[in-house]
Design a protein around this motif. Structure first.
Motif, PDB file in Angstrom:
ATOM      1  N   THR A   1      41.561 -50.715 -25.291  1.00 22.10           N
ATOM      2  CA  THR A   1      40.342 -51.204 -25.110  1.00 22.10           C
ATOM      3  C   THR A   1      39.476 -50.070 -25.543  1.00 22.10           C
ATOM      4  O   THR A   1      38.391 -50.596 -26.199  1.00 22.10           O
ATOM      5  CB  THR A   1      40.212 -51.105 -23.317  1.00 22.10           C
ATOM      6  OG1 THR A   1      41.071 -52.114 -22.819  1.00 22.10           O
ATOM      7  CG2 THR A   1      38.931 -51.547 -23.117  1.00 22.10           C
ATOM      8  N   TRP A   2      39.742 -48.876 -25.768  1.00 24.89           N
ATOM      9  CA  TRP A   2      38.799 -47.722 -25.961  1.00 24.89           C
ATOM     10  C   TRP A   2      38.577 -47.852 -27.462  1.00 24.89           C
ATOM     11  O   TRP A   2      37.519 -47.774 -28.173  1.00 24.89           O
ATOM     12  CB  TRP A   2      39.240 -46.293 -25.601  1.00 24.89           C
ATOM     13  CG  TRP A   2      38.779 -45.122 -26.142  1.00 24.89           C
ATOM     14  CD1 TRP A   2      37.617 -44.806 -26.060  1.00 24.89           C
ATOM     15  CD2 TRP A   2      39.176 -44.411 -27.062  1.00 24.89           C
ATOM     16  NE1 TRP A   2      37.173 -43.772 -26.432  1.00 24.89           N
ATOM     17  CE2 TRP A   2      38.379 -43.559 -27.358  1.00 24.89           C
ATOM     18  CE3 TRP A   2      40.643 -44.047 -27.773  1.00 24.89           C
ATOM     19  CZ2 TRP A   2      38.678 -42.386 -28.400  1.00 24.89           C
ATOM     20  CZ3 TRP A   2      40.886 -43.243 -28.490  1.00 24.89           C
ATOM     21  CH2 TRP A   2      39.734 -42.435 -28.933  1.00 24.89           C
ATOM     22  N   ASN A   3      39.812 -48.277 -28.285  1.00 27.37           N
ATOM     23  CA  ASN A   3      39.858 -48.464 -29.704  1.00 27.37           C
ATOM     24  C   ASN A   3      39.059 -49.493 -29.772  1.00 27.37           C
ATOM     25  O   ASN A   3      38.604 -49.452 -31.353  1.00 27.37           O
ATOM     26  CB  ASN A   3      41.317 -48.572 -29.866  1.00 27.37           C
ATOM     27  CG  ASN A   3      41.598 -48.858 -31.599  1.00 27.37           C
ATOM     28  OD1 ASN A   3      41.724 -47.767 -32.405  1.00 27.37           O
ATOM     29  ND2 ASN A   3      41.652 -50.331 -31.733  1.00 27.37           N
ATOM     30  N   SER A   4      38.959 -50.568 -29.424  1.00 26.47           N
ATOM     31  CA  SER A   4      38.105 -51.722 -29.772  1.00 26.47           C
ATOM     32  C   SER A   4      36.300 -51.413 -29.610  1.00 26.47           C
ATOM     33  O   SER A   4      35.764 -52.004 -30.284  1.00 26.47           O
ATOM     34  CB  SER A   4      38.283 -52.870 -28.938  1.00 26.47           C
ATOM     35  OG  SER A   4      37.982 -52.795 -27.632  1.00 26.47           O
ATOM     36  N   THR A   5      35.957 -50.169 -29.076  1.00 30.39           N
ATOM     37  CA  THR A   5      34.834 -50.030 -28.658  1.00 30.39           C
ATOM     38  C   THR A   5      34.403 -48.972 -29.941  1.00 30.39           C
ATOM     39  O   THR A   5      33.352 -48.521 -29.947  1.00 30.39           O
ATOM     40  CB  THR A   5      34.671 -49.294 -27.366  1.00 30.39           C
ATOM     41  OG1 THR A   5      35.053 -48.193 -27.329  1.00 30.39           O
ATOM     42  CG2 THR A   5      34.971 -50.155 -26.438  1.00 30.39           C
ATOM     43  N   LEU A   6      35.334 -48.283 -30.757  1.00 30.33           N
ATOM     44  CA  LEU A   6      35.058 -47.243 -31.692  1.00 30.33           C
ATOM     45  C   LEU A   6      34.827 -47.970 -33.077  1.00 30.33           C
ATOM     46  O   LEU A   6      35.353 -48.989 -33.646  1.00 30.33           O
ATOM     47  CB  LEU A   6      36.294 -46.472 -31.738  1.00 30.33           C
ATOM     48  CG  LEU A   6      36.799 -45.582 -30.692  1.00 30.33           C
ATOM     49  CD1 LEU A   6      37.892 -44.613 -30.959  1.00 30.33           C
ATOM     50  CD2 LEU A   6      35.577 -44.788 -30.147  1.00 30.33           C
ATOM     51  N   LYS A   7      34.004 -47.121 -33.694  1.00 29.63           N
ATOM     52  CA  LYS A   7      33.627 -47.669 -35.237  1.00 29.63           C
ATOM     53  C   LYS A   7      34.442 -47.340 -35.973  1.00 29.63           C
ATOM     54  O   LYS A   7      34.886 -45.870 -35.916  1.00 29.63           O
ATOM     55  CB  LYS A   7      32.275 -47.287 -35.535  1.00 29.63           C
ATOM     56  CG  LYS A   7      31.842 -47.765 -36.876  1.00 29.63           C
ATOM     57  CD  LYS A   7      30.362 -47.316 -37.234  1.00 29.63           C
ATOM     58  CE  LYS A   7      29.907 -47.656 -38.573  1.00 29.63           C
ATOM     59  NZ  LYS A   7      28.688 -47.074 -39.017  1.00 29.63           N
ATOM     60  N   ASP A   8      35.185 -48.120 -36.954  1.00 33.51           N
ATOM     61  CA  ASP A   8      36.281 -47.701 -37.878  1.00 33.51           C
ATOM     62  C   ASP A   8      37.461 -47.060 -37.414  1.00 33.51           C
ATOM     63  O   ASP A   8      38.018 -46.164 -37.825  1.00 33.51           O
ATOM     64  CB  ASP A   8      35.611 -46.580 -38.980  1.00 33.51           C
ATOM     65  CG  ASP A   8      34.306 -47.378 -39.612  1.00 33.51           C
ATOM     66  OD1 ASP A   8      34.627 -48.389 -40.242  1.00 33.51           O
ATOM     67  OD2 ASP A   8      33.423 -46.393 -40.148  1.00 33.51           O
TER      68      ASP A   8
END
Length: 299
Positions: free
Chosen positions: A46-53
């Protein structure tokens, strides 16, 4: 002394060569978490999906994930290893490598507080803080074995990912409720979902969203509505409190419990809901009973 030097020098050279050219990571960050591996696994995604690139590039089971994150002119490889300590605590080791400047980092790290170190610590800290926020927003308590009673039900089949499970329920709730109410069908219990397929690598699921009803000879017809007999079965049970979006945290708690107690389970959970998410309210007051059916000897 010369003999000592002759022995130590090759070891030092070998150690230096390993450190600079073979060691598979540049930096290691370790922290403890107040939860079990499944929650950490899903929280990383879930955290990964909020990060750019940022992109998840590999997963092995629930306890090892690999992630690429781009920072300006560099791509960092994050390797997450999740180690269960107790039924409610885990250790997380994050091995980080700058894929573009690894050698420079390894040379500089012993002598300087580098930007690479600062960025790595800051990024892992950001995840850890968000994980702790999430942990404070749900509760899971495994209660042991319980029999799931048989019932007849009307249901809608849904395909989704785990995060989209609750959205599928909310979308189909008015359909089930309206058709059954308008046709005078008598309800016979709380709504539940039965997971029929679960791909743990991709987090994709198929499930039946079910309303228990009294079987009759004149049931309404609808292209999306079906009927079936849900058979009784023995299961492990957990009580979940929190937003139903993340009630799958109880799935992982039950899987851990089954493994620790050497109980063979189907791996396909059933969730029975006490609250209607469409009504809102404090999610920590929402309740679901989550079951993990035990395999029969004939299965």
């Amino acid at each position: 002394m010369k003999k000592v030097i002759l022995v130590l020098l090759p070891l030092l050279v070998a150690g230096l060569l390993w450190y600079l050219f073979i060691k598979p990571y540049d930096y290691l960050v370790t922290f403890k978490a107040r939860t079990f591996p499944g929650t950490i696994n899903q929280s990383i995604k879930t955290w990964n999906s909020t990060l750019k690139d940022a992109q998840l590039v590999h997963q092995e089971g629930l306890t090892h994930l690999e992630q690429n994150i781009k920072f300006s002119d560099s791509t960092y490889l994050y390797q997450w290893d999740i180690i269960p300590l107790t039924d409610s605590t885990s250790k997380v080791k994050v091995y980080v490598k700058d894929l573009d400047h690894s050698l420079q980092n390894k040379i500089a790290i012993p002598f300087f507080n580098t930007d690479f170190e600062k960025r790595t610590i800051s990024t892992v800290k950001d995840f850890s803080e968000k994980l702790n926020e999430h942990i404070d927003n749900f509760r899971v308590k495994v209660t042991g074995k319980k029999e799931l009673p048989a019932t007849y039900c009307a249901y809608v089949s849904v395909k989704a990912n785990q995060f989209g499970k609750a959205k599928g329920m909310m979308y189909n709730y008015p359909l089930l409720n309206t058709i059954l109410a308008n046709n005078g069908i008598e309800l016979n219990g709380r709504p539940f979902i039965e997971i029929t397929e679960w791909d743990k690598e991709t987090d994709s699921i198929h499930y039946d969203f079910c309303y228990p009803i009294i079987k009759s000879d004149s049931l309404p017809e609808h292209p999306d509505l079906e009927y079936k007999q849900f058979n009784s079965r023995n299961a492990l049970m957990a009580v979940y409190n929190g937003n139903y979006i993340t009630s799958d945290r109880a799935w992982y708690a039950l899987l851990d419990y089954a493994r620790e107690n050497d109980i063979e389970v189907t791996g396909l959970p059933v969730e029975l809901f006490y609250n209607n998410p469409n009504m809102g309210g404090d999610a920590l007051t929402w309740k679901a009973e989550v079951y993990l059916p035990i395999k029969n000897v004939d299965d």
